[in-house]
Write a protein that holds these residues in place. Structure first.
Motif, mmCIF file in Angstrom:
data_model
loop_
_atom_site.group_PDB
_atom_site.id
_atom_site.type_symbol
_atom_site.label_atom_id
_atom_site.label_comp_id
_atom_site.label_asym_id
_atom_site.label_seq_id
_atom_site.Cartn_x
_atom_site.Cartn_y
_atom_site.Cartn_z
ATOM 1 N N GLU A 148 0.820 -1.212 0.000
ATOM 2 C CA GLU A 148 0.000 0.000 0.000
ATOM 3 C C GLU A 148 0.854 1.262 0.000
ATOM 4 O OE1 GLU A 148 -3.876 2.072 0.435
ATOM 5 O OE2 GLU A 148 -2.841 0.550 -0.775
ATOM 6 N N ARG A 182 2.206 1.629 -3.393
ATOM 7 C CA ARG A 182 1.167 2.112 -4.316
ATOM 8 C C ARG A 182 1.064 3.625 -4.241
ATOM 9 N NH1 ARG A 182 -3.926 4.031 -4.255
ATOM 10 N NH2 ARG A 182 -4.141 3.833 -1.988
ATOM 11 N N GLN A 202 -1.500 4.594 -10.055
ATOM 12 C CA GLN A 202 -1.853 3.850 -8.845
ATOM 13 C C GLN A 202 -2.762 4.650 -7.916
ATOM 14 O OE1 GLN A 202 2.055 0.933 -8.829
ATOM 15 N NE2 GLN A 202 1.972 2.550 -7.319
ATOM 16 N N HIS A 222 -8.370 1.603 -7.958
ATOM 17 C CA HIS A 222 -8.272 1.505 -6.503
ATOM 18 C C HIS A 222 -9.332 2.408 -5.867
ATOM 19 C CE1 HIS A 222 -4.437 -0.587 -6.921
ATOM 20 N NE2 HIS A 222 -4.092 0.340 -7.792
ATOM 21 N N PRO A 236 -1.724 -7.512 -6.258
ATOM 22 C CA PRO A 236 -0.751 -6.754 -7.052
ATOM 23 C C PRO A 236 -0.485 -7.362 -8.425
ATOM 24 C CG PRO A 236 0.046 -7.124 -4.810
ATOM 25 C CD PRO A 236 -1.179 -7.977 -4.990
ATOM 26 N N PHE A 276 -0.388 -2.441 -10.047
ATOM 27 C CA PHE A 276 0.781 -2.227 -9.209
ATOM 28 C C PHE A 276 2.005 -2.134 -10.103
ATOM 29 C CE2 PHE A 276 4.153 -3.530 -6.219
ATOM 30 C CZ PHE A 276 3.844 -2.717 -5.142
ATOM 31 N N SER A 294 4.920 -0.256 -9.135
ATOM 32 C CA SER A 294 6.005 0.368 -8.381
ATOM 33 C C SER A 294 7.370 -0.207 -8.719
ATOM 34 C CB SER A 294 5.740 0.233 -6.882
ATOM 35 O OG SER A 294 4.591 0.968 -6.515
#
Length: 436
Positions: free
Chosen positions: A302, A305, A342, A348, A366, A372, A374
């Motif tokens: 999280e 994200r 994200q 989300h 994810p 996701f 990242s």
């Protein structure tokens, strides 16, 4: 909508406005212009999950520029020869054998021991600038993971490589051609040579003794049925960049994670309760124990994200192509923005809210395409993802298990956000008190 088949442009968008507040302008562009927008002529921003995923996966249409931070010291005087390209591909494949999730799982105890030591050595009861300590701890993990018992001799050189990186990426009034030996580039080359000179006898000793080792370097020293032995220079050229990468990006992420442990004490308590089941001897930690930290892993996901450490990725279109029904001109730059992708409510719910629980359901997995980014995705996705997630999860668990974190009292912020080369909490100061 933009005119014709051209992505819309933010009226106040320009590099001057972008430089003043990159995050704010990125959010505004996504909100006002949509999934793909134009910062300036020839500079486009992929702002939503779908276009971001498409750019990163379509490597032929949007290749990553071949400008490594630590370019090979041996140069052929131009473009790589077919033999050099094959060597580099083999070196990458050999390196990846040691960075896959299964290989990381086999060495979880080493990671757990060093993250526990970081938590044990955090000075309690006073405000501490924590990122230098985090970076040192993660550098010890990363360099040890690559080089095992030879890590202590190489760790100081890895620290100098990181410093060279920081000097090299500082903003400059002038953009010099790559062949110009600026002071920063000369410093980078000196540190790269020093690292290579320290690593070369390690490679030769291991090969001559036959004790190659089970670390990443050892896997690179093993012959391949197809390629045989990797040449010494091919090994030495490929390791400075990955050495710095094992701790540079995770350190940025760790700053945001520790800040969230301080700001969300209830979430930190849930992590601490989960971490209580870890072995008293951190070296006894296994992948099964790591799998028993679902909430901790969700919290890490999280934070990543909301604050992806590599929040902006640049790609170039060598020829005219299409992206999200728009025409992207040949020679254009496309900026992939995981930060806005994200925070998209279509991907989300309540996108700006810190809610680790979203990752505990299948809907929040994810692995969902585009959800996701990242660590990137596609051919140039981060090769150290498994190691980084293990480091960050165990650092989070071991810290929360031992300490309650808080920000310094007073009106002054405990950090300032930097966005130039990554999203970081520069100067972050936190206070730890023992959980008893």
């Amino acid at each position: 909508m933009g005119r014709g088949n051209e992505p819309p442009r933010l009226p106040e968008g320009s590099f001057a406005a972008w430089s003043r507040d990159r995050l704010a302008l990125a959010r505004r562009g996504a909100e006002e212009c949509g999934d793909v927008w134009q910062l300036e002529p020839g500079v486009y921003v992929a702002a939503a999950a779908g276009p971001c995923e498409a750019v990163l996966r379509r490597a032929q249409d949007f290749p990553k520029e071949s400008s490594p931070l630590f370019p090979p010291l041996r140069r052929s005087g131009g473009a790589p020869t077919p033999e050099e390209r094959e060597e580099r591909a083999y070196a990458h494949a050999a390196r990846m054998r040691g960075l896959r999730a299964q290989a990381v799982a086999a060495r979880i105890g080493e990671v757990a021991s060093r993250t526990a030591r970081f938590a044990d050595q955090w000075p309690t009861g006073r405000d501490v600038e924590i990122l230098p300590r985090v970076r040192h701890a993660l550098a010890e993990i990363g360099v040890s993971y690559l080089f095992s018992e030879d890590a202590p001799a190489l760790l100081p050189h890895a620290a100098q490589l990181f410093l060279a990186r920081e000097v090299l990426v500082q903003p400059s009034r002038w953009v010099w051609p790559r062949w110009v030996p600026t002071p920063a580039r000369r410093f980078r080359t000196r540190q790269q040579i020093a690292f290579t000179d320290a690593l070369r006898p390690v490679v030769r000793r291991r090969r001559s003794s036959g004790r190659l080792g089970d670390d990443v370097l050892g896997l690179m020293l093993r012959p391949s049925p197809r390629h045989g032995l990797l040449p010494e220079e091919a090994i030495l050229d490929t390791l400075p960049g990955i050495t710095v990468a094992t701790f540079e990006t995770p350190s940025r992420a760790a700053g945001w994670i520790l800040l969230h442990l301080a700001r969300y004490p209830e979430a930190a308590s849930l992590v601490a309760a989960e971490a209580a089941a870890l072995p008293a001897d951190p070296a006894a930690t296994t992948s099964t124990h790591l799998g028993g930290l679902p909430y901790t892993q969700a919290l890490v996901s999280e934070v990543l994200r909301l604050y992806p450490p590599s929040w902006l990725l640049a790609r170039r279109a060598p020829r005219e192509t299409q992206l999200a029904d728009y025409t992207i001109d040949a020679g254009s730059t496309v900026l992939v923005c995981p930060y806005t992708a994200q925070r998209d409510a279509r991907e989300h719910p309540e996108p700006d809210r810190f809610r680790p629980e979203r990752w505990l359901s299948d809907a929040g997995s994810p692995t969902k395409p585009g959800a996701f980014l990242s660590f990137g995705t596609g051919p140039h996705g981060c090769e150290g993802t498994a190691l980084a997630m293990a480091m960050l999860t165990l650092l989070t668990a071991q810290t929360a298990r031992r300490h309650r974190l808080s920000e310094p009292p007073g009106p002054e912020p405990s950090y300032h956000v930097t966005t130039l080369e990554g999203l970081a909490t520069a100067g972050l100061r936190l206070r730890a008190t023992s959980r008893g």
